[in-house]
Write a protein that holds these residues in place. Sequence first.
Motif, PDB file in Angstrom:
ATOM      1  N   ARG A  22      39.267 -12.062 -12.849  1.00  0.00           N
ATOM      2  CA  ARG A  22      39.655 -11.111 -13.897  1.00  0.00           C
ATOM      3  C   ARG A  22      38.602 -10.980 -14.985  1.00  0.00           C
ATOM      4  NH1 ARG A  22      43.983  -8.259 -15.137  1.00  0.00           N
ATOM      5  NH2 ARG A  22      44.487  -7.768 -17.299  1.00  0.00           N
ATOM      6  N   LYS A  23      37.943 -12.095 -15.352  1.00  0.00           N
ATOM      7  CA  LYS A  23      37.014 -12.096 -16.479  1.00  0.00           C
ATOM      8  C   LYS A  23      35.550 -12.142 -16.068  1.00  0.00           C
ATOM      9  CE  LYS A  23      40.253 -14.287 -19.700  1.00  0.00           C
ATOM     10  NZ  LYS A  23      40.462 -15.431 -20.625  1.00  0.00           N
ATOM     11  N   VAL A  24      35.282 -12.323 -14.799  1.00  0.00           N
ATOM     12  CA  VAL A  24      33.885 -12.449 -14.379  1.00  0.00           C
ATOM     13  C   VAL A  24      33.729 -12.034 -12.917  1.00  0.00           C
ATOM     14  CG1 VAL A  24      34.095 -14.871 -13.658  1.00  0.00           C
ATOM     15  CG2 VAL A  24      31.874 -13.990 -14.422  1.00  0.00           C
ATOM     16  N   LEU A  25      32.563 -11.468 -12.614  1.00  0.00           N
ATOM     17  CA  LEU A  25      32.203 -11.107 -11.239  1.00  0.00           C
ATOM     18  C   LEU A  25      31.019 -11.966 -10.818  1.00  0.00           C
ATOM     19  CD1 LEU A  25      31.975  -7.235 -11.724  1.00  0.00           C
ATOM     20  CD2 LEU A  25      33.981  -8.505 -10.943  1.00  0.00           C
ATOM     21  N   LEU A  26      30.931 -12.199  -9.533  1.00  0.00           N
ATOM     22  CA  LEU A  26      29.745 -12.859  -8.989  1.00  0.00           C
ATOM     23  C   LEU A  26      29.112 -11.891  -8.002  1.00  0.00           C
ATOM     24  CD1 LEU A  26      28.348 -15.621  -9.321  1.00  0.00           C
ATOM     25  CD2 LEU A  26      29.496 -16.352  -7.223  1.00  0.00           C
ATOM     26  N   LEU A  27      27.864 -11.494  -8.292  1.00  0.00           N
ATOM     27  CA  LEU A  27      27.135 -10.581  -7.422  1.00  0.00           C
ATOM     28  C   LEU A  27      26.188 -11.371  -6.539  1.00  0.00           C
ATOM     29  CD1 LEU A  27      26.154  -7.693  -9.892  1.00  0.00           C
ATOM     30  CD2 LEU A  27      28.236  -7.933  -8.525  1.00  0.00           C
ATOM     31  N   ASN A  28      26.212 -11.036  -5.254  1.00  0.00           N
ATOM     32  CA  ASN A  28      25.299 -11.667  -4.301  1.00  0.00           C
ATOM     33  C   ASN A  28      25.368 -13.198  -4.370  1.00  0.00           C
ATOM     34  OD1 ASN A  28      23.450 -11.153  -2.210  1.00  0.00           O
ATOM     35  ND2 ASN A  28      21.714 -11.609  -3.543  1.00  0.00           N
TER      36      ASN A  28
ATOM     37  N   THR B  58      25.322 -15.231  -6.701  1.00  0.00           N
ATOM     38  CA  THR B  58      24.501 -15.964  -7.673  1.00  0.00           C
ATOM     39  C   THR B  58      24.558 -15.424  -9.093  1.00  0.00           C
ATOM     40  OG1 THR B  58      22.574 -14.606  -7.102  1.00  0.00           O
ATOM     41  CG2 THR B  58      22.839 -16.691  -5.908  1.00  0.00           C
ATOM     42  N   ILE B  59      24.819 -14.139  -9.281  1.00  0.00           N
ATOM     43  CA  ILE B  59      24.673 -13.505 -10.602  1.00  0.00           C
ATOM     44  C   ILE B  59      26.042 -13.255 -11.219  1.00  0.00           C
ATOM     45  CG2 ILE B  59      23.765 -11.522 -11.856  1.00  0.00           C
ATOM     46  CD1 ILE B  59      21.816 -11.162  -9.469  1.00  0.00           C
ATOM     47  N   GLU B  60      26.296 -13.857 -12.378  1.00  0.00           N
ATOM     48  CA  GLU B  60      27.560 -13.670 -13.078  1.00  0.00           C
ATOM     49  C   GLU B  60      27.491 -12.449 -14.005  1.00  0.00           C
ATOM     50  OE1 GLU B  60      29.092 -17.010 -15.162  1.00  0.00           O
ATOM     51  OE2 GLU B  60      29.417 -18.209 -13.343  1.00  0.00           O
ATOM     52  N   ILE B  61      28.510 -11.613 -13.909  1.00  0.00           N
ATOM     53  CA  ILE B  61      28.628 -10.430 -14.758  1.00  0.00           C
ATOM     54  C   ILE B  61      29.989 -10.490 -15.452  1.00  0.00           C
ATOM     55  CG2 ILE B  61      28.715  -7.908 -14.836  1.00  0.00           C
ATOM     56  CD1 ILE B  61      25.989  -8.892 -14.022  1.00  0.00           C
ATOM     57  N   PRO B  62      30.026 -10.377 -16.777  1.00  0.00           N
ATOM     58  CA  PRO B  62      31.319 -10.451 -17.470  1.00  0.00           C
ATOM     59  C   PRO B  62      32.151  -9.185 -17.279  1.00  0.00           C
ATOM     60  CG  PRO B  62      29.584  -9.925 -19.031  1.00  0.00           C
ATOM     61  CD  PRO B  62      28.902 -10.198 -17.708  1.00  0.00           C
ATOM     62  N   VAL B  63      33.459  -9.363 -17.295  1.00  0.00           N
ATOM     63  CA  VAL B  63      34.392  -8.236 -17.321  1.00  0.00           C
ATOM     64  C   VAL B  63      35.087  -8.281 -18.678  1.00  0.00           C
ATOM     65  CG1 VAL B  63      36.359  -7.117 -16.223  1.00  0.00           C
ATOM     66  CG2 VAL B  63      34.760  -8.451 -14.836  1.00  0.00           C
TER      67      VAL B  63
END
Length: 232
Positions: free
Chosen positions: A200-206, A208-213
């Motif tokens: 809900r609060k964060v994505l993980l791309l590939n 390794t890479i954290e992206i906030p929501v």
Amino acid sequence: MRLAYCDDNPDCLHEVQEHIKFFSMDTGIDFEEHAFSCSEDLINSHLIFDIAILDVEMEGMNGLKLGEHLRKGNPHIILIYLTAHKKYLDDALNLNAVRFFEKPIESSRFYRGLHDALERIDNSVIKFALRDGKSTDIVNAKDIMYIEIERRYSKVVTLNKVYHSFEHISFWREKLQGSCFAIPHRSYIVNLNFISTYQRKVLLLNETIEIPVSKSQQTLFYQKFCRFLEGK
């Protein structure tokens, strides 16, 4: 267009083959088709597919694990899942599933799913000229993992390179609105194809890479991601 379908039930495999046949006749689109009765045979084919139609419940490696394996080798592959149970939908949220169909297959919805898969492939080849400081490259939209605001610049991150664009984030929002991109935070645009873990609060791309929501985007982003998976 190379397409694979994998199901350990011969009757279901034949049903998918018939649907693909009628879809091709109706649209005039020819697929290079490959049918497999188990996950191991598909993996051992060592072929790169544009679309894979996978049964979820198979002996050995199930369809969700197979889709995860295929995405590691080809992050742009479009996955379509077939299952008799909706309980697997949450697991599919962490995979690039263009549609999640319940068995028996509803033909009209299945055909819409194939159309949507083809549109995604078409939309993902938008090209942009970007500079990396030394030279100018032509970059396909499908290769962009995410875009981030950095002061007066937009940082454009691909699998292999990072670019800095003078275009404002609004430029990218407009250009990428018709493809597989969404906004989890006012400072980011992400390519949904590269999401390996969704919370809900964060994505993980590939992986390794954290992206906030951001809190303000959580509901809208979740809805967009679900529509992305369901092809709506």
